[in-house]
Motif scaffolding. Structure first.
Motif, short mmCIF file in Angstrom:
data_model
loop_
_atom_site.label_atom_id
_atom_site.label_comp_id
_atom_site.label_asym_id
_atom_site.label_seq_id
_atom_site.Cartn_x
_atom_site.Cartn_y
_atom_site.Cartn_z
N THR A 73 0.78 -0.76 -0.21
CA THR A 73 -0.25 -0.11 -0.23
C THR A 73 1.00 0.99 0.21
O THR A 73 0.65 1.84 -0.08
CB THR A 73 -0.94 0.23 1.69
N GLN A 74 2.38 1.18 0.12
CA GLN A 74 3.12 2.33 0.23
C GLN A 74 4.08 2.26 -0.84
O GLN A 74 4.69 1.49 -1.11
CB GLN A 74 3.66 2.64 1.17
N PRO A 75 4.46 3.15 -1.76
CA PRO A 75 5.52 3.54 -2.31
C PRO A 75 6.79 2.95 -1.93
O PRO A 75 6.76 3.13 -0.48
CB PRO A 75 5.74 5.04 -3.17
N GLY A 76 8.05 2.36 -2.64
CA GLY A 76 9.11 1.93 -1.54
C GLY A 76 9.53 0.77 -2.50
O GLY A 76 8.53 0.21 -3.31
N ASP A 77 11.08 0.20 -1.19
CA ASP A 77 11.57 -0.77 -1.90
C ASP A 77 11.42 -2.52 -1.30
O ASP A 77 11.23 -1.84 0.31
CB ASP A 77 12.79 -0.64 -2.20
N TYR A 78 10.97 -3.14 -1.97
CA TYR A 78 10.49 -3.93 -1.52
C TYR A 78 11.75 -5.83 -1.68
O TYR A 78 11.40 -5.45 -2.63
CB TYR A 78 9.15 -4.30 -1.18
N LEU A 79 11.49 -5.93 -1.08
CA LEU A 79 12.33 -7.41 -0.71
C LEU A 79 12.25 -9.17 -0.34
O LEU A 79 11.32 -8.40 1.03
CB LEU A 79 13.72 -7.08 -0.50
N LEU A 80 11.93 -9.77 -1.60
CA LEU A 80 11.32 -10.90 -0.72
C LEU A 80 12.42 -11.48 0.12
O LEU A 80 13.66 -11.94 -1.12
CB LEU A 80 10.64 -11.87 -1.76
N ALA A 81 12.03 -12.10 1.00
CA ALA A 81 13.28 -13.09 2.35
C ALA A 81 13.21 -13.98 1.98
O ALA A 81 13.80 -14.96 2.48
CB ALA A 81 12.44 -12.41 3.35
N GLN A 82 11.70 -14.87 1.58
CA GLN A 82 11.54 -16.46 1.44
C GLN A 82 10.77 -16.45 -0.12
O GLN A 82 9.42 -15.38 -0.16
CB GLN A 82 11.28 -17.01 2.68
N ASP A 83 10.69 -17.75 0.23
CA ASP A 83 9.25 -18.21 -0.93
C ASP A 83 7.98 -17.92 0.22
O ASP A 83 8.06 -18.05 1.31
CB ASP A 83 9.50 -19.96 -0.96
N VAL A 84 6.95 -17.60 -0.10
CA VAL A 84 5.61 -16.86 -0.02
C VAL A 84 4.12 -18.10 -0.87
O VAL A 84 4.82 -18.20 -2.34
CB VAL A 84 5.34 -16.15 0.05
N ASN A 85 3.72 -17.73 -0.17
CA ASN A 85 1.76 -18.48 -1.49
C ASN A 85 1.19 -17.90 -0.30
O ASN A 85 0.96 -17.73 0.52
CB ASN A 85 2.41 -20.54 -1.50
N GLN A 86 -0.22 -18.29 -1.00
CA GLN A 86 -1.06 -17.28 -1.25
C GLN A 86 -2.28 -18.54 -1.30
O GLN A 86 -2.71 -18.57 -1.73
CB GLN A 86 -1.83 -15.86 -1.62
#
Length: 218
Positions: free
Chosen positions: A32-45
């Motif tokens: 919901t916010q602008p910026g830089d995001y880094l994924l730290a692990q595998d994820v699932n929904q």
């Protein structure tokens, strides 16, 4: 008077600004916010929601080679601009469902690079859906499997170069679109066709250049 080194450094940082910190992600989320995001692990929904829904402009998501899995969509963005999605491995949980791994609607001036999309050959789902979205760049992505690799609907000014589309039912589908450019892509072993466009207006010379087609269907 000579200032201490620490004071000089603080003055410099105040003048130029400190580098923006990356936000670490360890689960699916609504960005919901602008910026830089880094994924730290595998994820699932496992729910019917997208794993990542982008709800702000100027979002940069680096998956760092981790996998993103979802039910109907892995990443969804609507009415956004200035996005960057890179180094993600898209792996849908239910490959035979109607699906859009990367779903873009009215997304403009964004980049998608070095991502990998994986489904069994000719299974259900669209890997990259570009709907009414313009001036985006897709570079160095690899798409394996699914019913359609890239689907363009009423989209213009997008650039695709250096991508691999392999073992898909239909490699790329260009529908009522115009001014999209395809350079140096490889279409490999796609069952129906490597590339198909319908009622699209590609007026610019050289819009389809130096692409490679190997063992695609008729």
């Amino acid at each position: 008077m000579r200032l201490p080194v620490a004071a000089v450094l603080l003055s410099f940082l105040a003048a130029v600004g400190s580098p923006a910190a990356q936000t670490l992600l360890s689960a699916c989320a609504n960005l919901t916010q602008p910026g830089d995001y880094l994924l730290a692990q595998d994820v699932n929904q496992s729910l019917t929601l997208p794993c990542f829904e982008v709800s702000a402009n100027n979002v940069s998501l680096d998956c760092a080679g981790h996998s993103v899995s979802g039910w109907m969509k892995e990443i969804k963005a609507e009415s956004r601009r200035g996005l960057s999605v890179r180094n993600c491995v898209f792996m849908p949980l239910y490959p035979n469902l109607a699906h859009a791994s990367l779903s873009l609607f009215d997304v403009n001036d964004s980049t998608f690079s070095n991502n990998t999309f994986r489904l069994p050959p000719n299974s259900g789902g669209i890997m990259v859906l570009v709907n009414q979205s313009h001036r985006n760049v897709f570079e160095g992505n690899a798409i394996y499997g699914g019913s359609k690799g890239i689907s363009l609907f009423y989209a213009s000014g997008n650039q695709f170069f250096g991508n691999l589309i392999a073992d898909v039912g239909l490699g790329a589908y260009d529908y009522y679109s115009g001014g999209n450019f395809f350079y140096d892509n490889t279409f490999l072993r796609n069952g129906a066709l490597g590339f198909y466009y319908y009622a699209s207006q590609q007026a610019e010379a050289g819009w389809f250049y130096r692409n490679s087609f190997v063992d695609n269907g008729d």
